[in-house]
Design an enzyme around this catalytic site. Structure first.
Site, short mmCIF file in Angstrom:
data_model
loop_
_atom_site.label_atom_id
_atom_site.label_comp_id
_atom_site.label_asym_id
_atom_site.label_seq_id
_atom_site.Cartn_x
_atom_site.Cartn_y
_atom_site.Cartn_z
N SER A 132 -11.54 -34.87 -31.86
CA SER A 132 -11.54 -34.22 -32.81
C SER A 132 -11.19 -32.72 -33.10
O SER A 132 -10.54 -32.36 -34.33
CB SER A 132 -13.15 -34.19 -33.39
OG SER A 132 -13.69 -33.76 -32.67
N HIS A 187 -14.36 -28.54 -33.82
CA HIS A 187 -13.64 -28.82 -35.16
C HIS A 187 -12.98 -27.44 -35.73
O HIS A 187 -12.01 -27.44 -36.00
CB HIS A 187 -14.60 -29.49 -36.39
CG HIS A 187 -15.16 -30.65 -35.76
ND1 HIS A 187 -16.28 -31.26 -36.69
CD2 HIS A 187 -14.87 -31.49 -34.72
CE1 HIS A 187 -16.45 -32.48 -35.99
NE2 HIS A 187 -15.58 -32.86 -34.77
#
Length: 344
Positions: A132, A187
């Site tokens: 991610s 992230h």
């Protein structure tokens, strides 16, 4: 007006890097399921650690390569599916926007920076992994490209692509603060790094060339931030190599203990046969039970005694067990020899 997506397809009809990255993530996940004991829905931390997950004590104990390998590990099929779909959607565009080699650079550097920020924020608290952070870097690169090309894109298409990318990033990050277990630091770090790297590696169809000063500034900020993050990683609670040593020696002791117990049962069986003297039984117990426990006790006593080690309590229990078994066997040997002296 021809859409930007059609122009990008004309520019590069294939996206082999995106397809390869997805295949690699899927392949590693199922290899872990088939050969390492990982679960389809949830993978234990021990399995992830063996395969290279990011974890403060392990990463900082000379295993810095975990910042890279963690990008290709996933904790369950849902985790894998969500990341694969996100990479498929954004990767095809960004690989065409920047070209294959620049795309690889954006993906890997964003993933490394995301995992570095995760290490600073989570430190000793969590075992982390997943693509991610790298994927957020890909989204950051896509948003920068679309912003620079906004004059050549229809307003509707720009709102759909740029607005959709911004909404996805914002919602995902907000959910990361709300839902436990989401590595939001990766992230955020990946997104910021992706924007900076895409400034350095900028490609455009109609926009003017990125000024050299902007590229230099982006490199400066990226390097300065990375160095600062490295200097702010929380000190590990324990040395990972010490924990691995404890686990290895504990397993070796348990294996040796099984052998000693089998020998003990054999000696007990022989004593019931009445074919051996007390001295012979005492010598066998001394050689096959007391001395091995003494050796194991000395070996375990030399291991790191750091109470912060996850296996420290287990080691303490085994030390007490080995001491007790040694004392019991020595007392039995002494009793048998006393019996031998009374009944020669």
């Amino acid at each position: 007006m021809i859409s930007i997506y059609d122009r990008l397809i004309q520019r590069s009809p294939a996206t082999p890097i995106t397809n390869t990255l997805i295949a690699l993530n899927v392949g590693i996940f199922f290899a872990m399921v088939l050969f390492a004991g990982a679960g389809i829905w949830h993978s234990p931390n021990d399995v992830q650690l063996r395969w290279g997950a990011n974890f403060g004590p392990a990463t900082q104990d000379g295993e810095w390569w975990r910042l890279g390998t963690a990008m290709f590990l996933h904790f369950g099929v849902v985790h894998l599916l969500l990341n694969s779909l996100s990479l498929w959607e954004a990767g095809q565009l960004v690989e065409r926007m920047y070209g294959r080699w620049r795309f690889i650079g954006i993906y890997l550097i964003a993933g490394l920076c995301g995992n570095l920020l995760s290490l600073v924020v989570q430190g000793n608290q969590a075992v982390s992994g997943g693509a991610s952070g790298a994927i957020f870097g890909v989204y950051g690169a896509a948003l920068l490209f679309l912003w620079r090309e906004r004059a050549a894109i229809s307003a509707r298409e720009f709102r759909w692509l740029f607005g959709g990318g911004c909404v996805f990033a914002v919602i995902t990050i907000v959910l990361g603060f709300v839902i436990p277990g989401i590595d939001n630091a990766a992230h955020i770090g990946g997104l910021i790094a992706g924007v900076l790297v895409s400034i350095v590696l900028s490609q455009a169809m109609t926009a003017r060339t990125m000024p050299a000063a902007y590229r230099f500034l982006a490199v400066f900020v990226l390097v300065l931030t990375s160095v600062s993050l490295v200097n702010h990683i929380p000190a590990p609670k324990y040395r990972w190599s010490d924990e691995l040593l404890l686990r290895s020696e504990i397993n070796a002791f348990l294996y040796e203990n099984q052998a000693i117990n089998r020998t003990w049962l054999e000696i007990a069986h022989e004593s019931k046969q009445g074919n051996k003297s007390f001295e012979e039984l005492a010598s066998e117990i001394d050689f096959a039970v007391s001395k091995p426990y003494q050796e194991q006790l000395e070996k375990l006593s030399k291991l790191p005694q750091d109470p912060a080690l996850p296996s420290a309590q287990k080691l303490e229990g085994l030390l007490e067990y080995a001491e007790t078994r040694k004392n019991q066997s020595e007392a039995l040997v002494k009793g048998l020899r006393n019996q031998q002296s009374v009944n020669p």
